[in-house]
Design a protein around this motif. Structure first.
Motif, PDB file in Angstrom:
ATOM      1  N   ARG A  69       0.680  -1.072  -0.121  1.00 42.75           N
ATOM      2  CA  ARG A  69       0.043   0.055  -0.010  1.00 42.75           C
ATOM      3  C   ARG A  69       0.836   1.136  -0.028  1.00 42.75           C
ATOM      4  O   ARG A  69       1.923   1.427   0.843  1.00 42.75           O
ATOM      5  N   VAL A  70       0.547   2.021  -0.980  1.00 40.61           N
ATOM      6  CA  VAL A  70       1.618   3.320  -0.967  1.00 40.61           C
ATOM      7  C   VAL A  70       0.580   4.603  -0.746  1.00 40.61           C
ATOM      8  O   VAL A  70      -0.682   4.591  -1.607  1.00 40.61           O
ATOM      9  N   VAL A  71       0.698   5.453   0.229  1.00 45.03           N
ATOM     10  CA  VAL A  71       0.150   6.521   0.177  1.00 45.03           C
ATOM     11  C   VAL A  71       0.930   7.732   0.020  1.00 45.03           C
ATOM     12  O   VAL A  71       1.740   8.148   0.775  1.00 45.03           O
ATOM     13  N   VAL A  72       0.659   8.462  -1.085  1.00 48.55           N
ATOM     14  CA  VAL A  72       1.268   9.826  -1.158  1.00 48.55           C
ATOM     15  C   VAL A  72       0.482  10.920  -0.623  1.00 48.55           C
ATOM     16  O   VAL A  72      -0.538  11.079  -0.810  1.00 48.55           O
ATOM     17  N   THR A  73       1.299  11.597   0.123  1.00 56.27           N
ATOM     18  CA  THR A  73       0.549  13.085   0.654  1.00 56.27           C
ATOM     19  C   THR A  73       1.394  14.362   0.271  1.00 56.27           C
ATOM     20  O   THR A  73       2.487  14.457  -0.328  1.00 56.27           O
ATOM     21  N   LYS A 104       4.399  -4.013   8.303  1.00 57.55           N
ATOM     22  CA  LYS A 104       5.446  -3.075   8.234  1.00 57.55           C
ATOM     23  C   LYS A 104       5.170  -1.920   7.788  1.00 57.55           C
ATOM     24  O   LYS A 104       4.427  -2.061   6.525  1.00 57.55           O
ATOM     25  N   VAL A 105       5.505  -0.813   8.214  1.00 57.94           N
ATOM     26  CA  VAL A 105       5.450   0.565   7.564  1.00 57.94           C
ATOM     27  C   VAL A 105       6.647   1.360   7.438  1.00 57.94           C
ATOM     28  O   VAL A 105       7.577   1.221   8.551  1.00 57.94           O
ATOM     29  N   ILE A 106       6.897   1.699   6.311  1.00 58.95           N
ATOM     30  CA  ILE A 106       8.282   2.517   6.015  1.00 58.95           C
ATOM     31  C   ILE A 106       7.849   3.765   5.384  1.00 58.95           C
ATOM     32  O   ILE A 106       6.801   4.012   4.729  1.00 58.95           O
ATOM     33  N   ALA A 107       8.589   4.754   5.939  1.00 55.59           N
ATOM     34  CA  ALA A 107       8.294   6.324   5.628  1.00 55.59           C
ATOM     35  C   ALA A 107       9.707   7.080   5.035  1.00 55.59           C
ATOM     36  O   ALA A 107      10.624   6.504   5.747  1.00 55.59           O
ATOM     37  N   THR A 108       9.647   7.867   4.181  1.00 55.85           N
ATOM     38  CA  THR A 108      10.623   8.598   3.772  1.00 55.85           C
ATOM     39  C   THR A 108      10.015  10.157   4.339  1.00 55.85           C
ATOM     40  O   THR A 108       8.923  10.389   4.269  1.00 55.85           O
ATOM     41  N   LEU A 109      11.211  10.938   4.673  1.00 56.64           N
ATOM     42  CA  LEU A 109      11.002  12.151   5.066  1.00 56.64           C
ATOM     43  C   LEU A 109      10.592  13.204   3.843  1.00 56.64           C
ATOM     44  O   LEU A 109      11.253  13.080   2.768  1.00 56.64           O
ATOM     45  N   ASN A 110       9.896  14.302   4.012  1.00 55.32           N
ATOM     46  CA  ASN A 110       9.827  15.237   2.945  1.00 55.32           C
ATOM     47  C   ASN A 110      11.095  16.154   3.306  1.00 55.32           C
ATOM     48  O   ASN A 110      11.694  16.339   4.311  1.00 55.32           O
ATOM     49  N   PRO A 111      11.066  17.147   2.204  1.00 53.73           N
ATOM     50  CA  PRO A 111      12.271  17.905   2.138  1.00 53.73           C
ATOM     51  C   PRO A 111      12.222  18.913   3.273  1.00 53.73           C
ATOM     52  O   PRO A 111      13.498  19.237   3.862  1.00 53.73           O
ATOM     53  N   ALA A 140      -3.551   9.396   5.307  1.00 52.54           N
ATOM     54  CA  ALA A 140      -2.216   8.597   5.634  1.00 52.54           C
ATOM     55  C   ALA A 140      -2.267   8.161   7.161  1.00 52.54           C
ATOM     56  O   ALA A 140      -1.591   6.949   7.412  1.00 52.54           O
ATOM     57  N   SER A 141      -2.803   8.862   7.832  1.00 54.59           N
ATOM     58  CA  SER A 141      -2.775   8.377   9.598  1.00 54.59           C
ATOM     59  C   SER A 141      -3.676   7.370   9.478  1.00 54.59           C
ATOM     60  O   SER A 141      -3.309   6.357  10.621  1.00 54.59           O
ATOM     61  N   SER A 142      -4.963   7.312   9.087  1.00 52.10           N
ATOM     62  CA  SER A 142      -5.699   6.198   8.920  1.00 52.10           C
ATOM     63  C   SER A 142      -4.857   4.944   8.510  1.00 52.10           C
ATOM     64  O   SER A 142      -5.240   3.891   9.358  1.00 52.10           O
ATOM     65  N   TRP A 143      -4.408   5.053   7.477  1.00 51.75           N
ATOM     66  CA  TRP A 143      -3.578   3.808   6.936  1.00 51.75           C
ATOM     67  C   TRP A 143      -2.377   3.400   7.870  1.00 51.75           C
ATOM     68  O   TRP A 143      -2.106   2.415   7.972  1.00 51.75           O
ATOM     69  N   ALA A 144      -1.843   4.528   8.320  1.00 48.16           N
ATOM     70  CA  ALA A 144      -0.637   3.981   9.306  1.00 48.16           C
ATOM     71  C   ALA A 144      -1.160   3.325  10.495  1.00 48.16           C
ATOM     72  O   ALA A 144      -0.567   2.290  10.828  1.00 48.16           O
ATOM     73  N   PHE A 145      -2.096   3.740  11.246  1.00 51.13           N
ATOM     74  CA  PHE A 145      -2.570   2.984  12.418  1.00 51.13           C
ATOM     75  C   PHE A 145      -3.390   1.477  11.957  1.00 51.13           C
ATOM     76  O   PHE A 145      -3.417   0.749  12.933  1.00 51.13           O
ATOM     77  N   HIS A 146      -3.785   1.638  10.803  1.00 51.62           N
ATOM     78  CA  HIS A 146      -4.381   0.390  10.406  1.00 51.62           C
ATOM     79  C   HIS A 146      -3.216  -0.526  10.325  1.00 51.62           C
ATOM     80  O   HIS A 146      -3.505  -1.802  10.718  1.00 51.62           O
ATOM     81  N   ALA A 147      -2.301  -0.340   9.722  1.00 50.50           N
ATOM     82  CA  ALA A 147      -1.016  -1.172   9.412  1.00 50.50           C
ATOM     83  C   ALA A 147      -0.330  -1.485  10.975  1.00 50.50           C
ATOM     84  O   ALA A 147      -0.234  -2.679  11.222  1.00 50.50           O
ATOM     85  N   SER A 183       2.694  -4.544   3.215  1.00 47.88           N
ATOM     86  CA  SER A 183       3.315  -3.489   4.087  1.00 47.88           C
ATOM     87  C   SER A 183       3.010  -2.183   3.310  1.00 47.88           C
ATOM     88  O   SER A 183       1.937  -1.952   2.315  1.00 47.88           O
ATOM     89  N   LEU A 184       3.300  -0.974   4.203  1.00 49.08           N
ATOM     90  CA  LEU A 184       2.705   0.162   3.782  1.00 49.08           C
ATOM     91  C   LEU A 184       3.890   1.346   3.567  1.00 49.08           C
ATOM     92  O   LEU A 184       4.757   1.036   4.486  1.00 49.08           O
ATOM     93  N   PHE A 185       3.883   1.790   2.549  1.00 46.11           N
ATOM     94  CA  PHE A 185       4.948   2.711   2.068  1.00 46.11           C
ATOM     95  C   PHE A 185       4.467   4.056   2.226  1.00 46.11           C
ATOM     96  O   PHE A 185       3.430   4.652   1.470  1.00 46.11           O
ATOM     97  N   LEU A 186       5.091   4.987   2.818  1.00 49.94           N
ATOM     98  CA  LEU A 186       4.530   6.520   2.853  1.00 49.94           C
ATOM     99  C   LEU A 186       5.906   7.548   2.519  1.00 49.94           C
ATOM    100  O   LEU A 186       6.711   7.961   3.067  1.00 49.94           O
ATOM    101  N   PRO A 187       5.770   7.435   1.001  1.00 51.17           N
ATOM    102  CA  PRO A 187       7.047   8.519   0.521  1.00 51.17           C
ATOM    103  C   PRO A 187       6.769   9.764   0.718  1.00 51.17           C
ATOM    104  O   PRO A 187       5.913  10.545   0.723  1.00 51.17           O
TER     105      PRO A 187
END
Length: 233
Positions: free
Chosen positions: A33-37, A140-147, A127-134, A104-108
């Motif tokens: 699952r990829v959630v783009v924010t 597994k939840v993986i995130a990268t940070l924004n600039p 994003a927060s709904s899917w994060a806590f669902h996972a 897995s959940l990916f939050l780029p």
């Protein structure tokens, strides 16, 4: 049969063939699952490298866009890239459900807004709904940070706000979320967080630049570990 009717039938046939090919391609693949924010277009190239790598490794991408990504045009930019790069990707706009299937959940390039909401336990956006669902299902939840979080000095944010964002990143890590691509703290940085202290190793003391802001949680950990702070001139 007139030309317009023939064209419509061909379009329908092509769409059906593409859908069949996509189903065959995705059969048996693990789903990510990829959630783009957010609305930051500068993060798109790096995020697409990650998505292309996942697709190339055999994962099926289920891509969902936040409200901010939709209204900013970021959704359209991602879709153009995804359609030409990740042949098995599907777009799914639904909220989490009990039977949602993904490994897995990916939050780029997680937006500052969504980062804050996840850290504070607020579940009122996608994003927060899917994060806590996972997290509740030990997925597994993986995130990268924004600039804004990666390049702290360029944001123009006041130090107290940067400190709070850094604490939020640490909170996500404490939840069990993997933060990928974090920069190793340099001696010249202006903000020292709990995460920096937890990853510090050395017997000669921790060197910090003058006027460095040390968060309260970081100070507590410094005292707990009895780390010597050496202030650079």
């Amino acid at each position: 049969m007139d030309h317009q009717a023939l064209s419509q039938r061909l379009d329908t046939l092509i769409a059906a063939l593409l859908e069949q090919k996509r189903r065959e391609l995705n059969a048996g693949r693990k789903k990510v699952r990829v959630v783009v924010t957010g609305d930051n277009f500068s993060s798109l190239p790096a995020a697409m490298l990650s998505l292309a790598a996942l697709d190339g490794a055999g994962f099926q991408l289920l891509v969902t866009f936040s409200h901010s990504a939709c209204i900013s045009g970021l959704k359209h930019a991602y879709a153009d890239k995804i359609d030409s790069t990740c042949v098995g990707a599907l777009y799914c706009d639904q909220q989490p459900t009990a039977d949602a299937d993904y490994s897995s959940l990916f939050l780029p390039a997680l937006s500052t807004n969504s980062l804050s909401k996840i850290a504070l336990g607020i579940r009122d956006n996608v994003a927060s709904s899917w994060a806590f669902h996972a997290l509740n299902r030990r997925i597994k939840v993986i995130a990268t940070l924004n600039p804004e979080c990666l390049n702290r000095e360029a944001t123009g944010f006041p130090l107290p706000l940067l400190s709070r964002l850094a604490e939020y990143v640490t909170t996500l890590e404490q939840y069990g979320i993997v933060i990928a691509g974090k920069k190793i703290p340099a001696a010249s940085q202006k903000l020292l967080t709990l995460s920096d202290i937890l990853t510090f190793s050395g017997d000669a003391g921790l060197r910090v630049a003058r006027h460095t802001l040390i968060t309260p949680a970081a100070r507590d950990e410094i005292r707990r570990q009895n780390i010597t702070i050496i202030q650079e001139p």
